[in-house]
Scaffold this active site. Structure first.
Site, PDB file in Angstrom:
ATOM      1  N   ASP A 452      10.266   1.740 -16.923  1.00 34.13           N
ATOM      2  CA  ASP A 452       9.758   1.663 -18.285  1.00 34.13           C
ATOM      3  C   ASP A 452      10.917   1.294 -19.204  1.00 34.13           C
ATOM      4  O   ASP A 452      11.832   2.085 -19.401  1.00 34.13           O
ATOM      5  CB  ASP A 452       9.156   3.021 -18.671  1.00 34.13           C
ATOM      6  N   HIS A 453      10.865   0.095 -19.785  1.00 28.32           N
ATOM      7  CA  HIS A 453      11.994  -0.399 -20.568  1.00 28.32           C
ATOM      8  C   HIS A 453      12.151   0.321 -21.914  1.00 28.32           C
ATOM      9  O   HIS A 453      13.148   0.128 -22.608  1.00 28.32           O
ATOM     10  CB  HIS A 453      11.848  -1.907 -20.811  1.00 28.32           C
ATOM     11  N   ARG A 454      11.173   1.155 -22.288  1.00 30.64           N
ATOM     12  CA  ARG A 454      11.361   1.997 -23.467  1.00 30.64           C
ATOM     13  C   ARG A 454      12.363   3.108 -23.167  1.00 30.64           C
ATOM     14  O   ARG A 454      13.077   3.580 -24.056  1.00 30.64           O
ATOM     15  CB  ARG A 454      10.029   2.633 -23.887  1.00 30.64           C
TER      16      ARG A 454
END
Length: 482
Positions: A452-454
């Site tokens: 998850d790039h968040r």
């Protein structure tokens, strides 16, 4: 929540309970009792399937089954009454249900004093459908699905479906066990339901009269292979239109989306379009890891547990998370917070007859290698038997999916909802590889890490994947890095 109510001194009702994780509904897969059957406290009366698992429900009191409120295949909300029990048979004026296990008198009266179960529910006539008599012909649609499923298992296209072609042939009735309930494991019961087979009509070949998957397939075979009866000469239709109808009916099969499959679809769509996925890949020489697996199989400390490459991969990922703890987190959208997890519940994606599930090993980071091996073995066995509980699939933090068992090199896995990363492991193959300056045949595999790039930026994701690859290339790092 309370799962039973009293409608009079004589009749008690059992509600669909909350089987865990706040699920709001469950499908009744199989009734193990019928009106007129005697039940005892703790006896399993039905099997239900939630969006996460199949669960057997025990009745909490003694008595005689008075009424089944819903037929098999019905999805029931938590809190709705599913069965009524006569706890004092013969003591009142209300007529007792018929002793025939599958059919009740049409004129049977409702017991006096029955009150609404929940506000807004009450007792509806539509919820008291009778079960069809065993041995009656199934609906054409159900028979068509059974034929298609059986054909798929046999590796060929489904035959054309018609009422004449799909009506199941009578099957010999096996002697029922003392309790009147055919003996079969939950996955076998689910298979029988999917194929439209009544277990009471299946001849068991297993030990102690247990019905096996092969018995169910054998019982389904006549339904799938019954030839189409030729029309009488006076009623014969033109050959071309008849062939077109047969061709059209064999081109597709519709299967209702519900239960575990429905939950998987919703979860994957939610994950794919909520978390910004990034996937990175690395190809690694795992020859030394494969040698370590062979050595551990002979180690007395690992006796009694299953040792395979997945065990070392799992341990490698746990060490990589220890070295990069920020990867083990979750995104809290409501509070706009990143939740760092100081524990690892390691999910293992497992393909089961009910679909893909992801049970997890609780506190995997605290386990020794033998303990981790034992936990993996138990997880896989429970999943294959269809006995994974909803609690076992809750609270995961990071997941491993082993697509290599299908001969696949790698993939781009979708995150399990609520988790930060998932590692896909491809097939291990003998390939030419530069080793110590020379091209030699080496055991090589490809890893893919989606995150998850968040939560996880490219640097952190790359470090985790590189650490896993480095450990698999040099397994001694399990000691020096741990």
């Amino acid at each position: 929540m309370t799962t039973m109510t009293e409608t009079s001194a004589r009749f008690r009702e059992f509600k669909m309970p909350d089987v865990g994780e706040g699920l709001t509904e469950a499908e009744i897969l199989k009734w193990f009792v019928q009106p007129g059957d005697t039940v005892t406290d703790g006896q399993v009366v039905c099997e239900v399937e939630t969006a996460k698992a199949a669960v057997e429900l025990p009745i909490p009191f003694d008595g005689v089954v008075h009424e089944l409120r819903f037929p098999e295949g019905t999805t029931v909300d938590v809190g709705q009454v599913i069965i009524a029990i006569d706890v004092a048979p013969g003591s009142g004026d209300a007529p007792a249900p018929a002793q025939e296990p599958v059919e009740e008198p049409e004129a049977e009266a409702e017991p006096k004093g029955r009150t609404p179960v929940l506000v807004g529910y009450g007792v509806a006539e539509s919820s008291t459908k009778r079960r069809p008599r065993k041995g009656t012909t199934a609906a054409p649609e159900a028979a068509a699905v059974a034929a298609a499923v059986q054909a798929e298992l046999n590796g060929h296209a489904a035959p054309a479906a018609s009422p004449a072609a799909t009506a199941p042939a009578p099957a010999p009735v096996a002697d029922a066990p003392a309790g009147g309930r055919p003996l079969a494991k939950p996955p076998v019961r689910k298979l029988a339901k999917d194929l439209g087979i009544d277990l009471a009509t299946v001849v068991p070949t297993g030990r102690d009269g247990v019905i096996t998957r092969e018995d169910v397939h054998a019982a389904a075979a006549p339904a799938a292979t019954t030839p189409v009866a030729a029309p009488a000469p006076s009623q014969a239709a033109p050959e071309a239109p008849a062939a077109a109808v047969a061709s059209d009916s064999a081109r597709e099969t519709r299967i209702p989306v519900k239960g575990v499959r429905k939950a998987i679809a919703q979860a994957m769509v939610g994950s794919a379009f909520t978390a910004p996925h990034v996937t990175e890949f690395v190809t690694v020489d795992v020859t030394r890891t494969m040698k370590l697996v062979a050595e551990l199989k002979e180690d007395k400390d690992m006796a009694g547990v299953r040792v395979n490459p997945l065990l070392i991969i799992a341990k490698a990922l746990l060490v990589a998370i220890k070295r990069n703890p920020e990867v083990n987190a979750a995104w809290d959208e409501a509070n706009q917070e990143i939740v760092q997890k100081h524990y690892v519940n390691l999910g293992i994606a497992a393909a089961t007859p009910r679909g893909l599930i992801v049970p997890n090993i609780k506190d995997a980071h605290d386990k020794t290698l033998p303990q981790l091996a034992a936990a993996l073995g138990e997880l896989v066995t429970t999943a294959r038997d269809g006995k994974t509980s909803p609690a076992a699939m809750a609270g995961g933090t990071v997941t491993i999916t082993n697509v290599g068992v299908f001969g696949v090199d790698t993939g781009t896995p979708i995150l399990n909802p609520g988790e930060s990363a998932i590692l896909a492991v491809g097939a291990t193959k003998l390939q030419p590889w530069v080793h110590k300056g020379k091209v030699k045949p080496r055991q090589v595999t490809t890893l893919a890490l989606s995150f998850d790039h968040r939560l996880v930026d490219g640097e952190l994701g790359s470090k985790v994947l590189a650490d896993v690859a480095a450990i698999l290339e040099q397994p001694k790092r399990l000691i020096t890095w741990a």
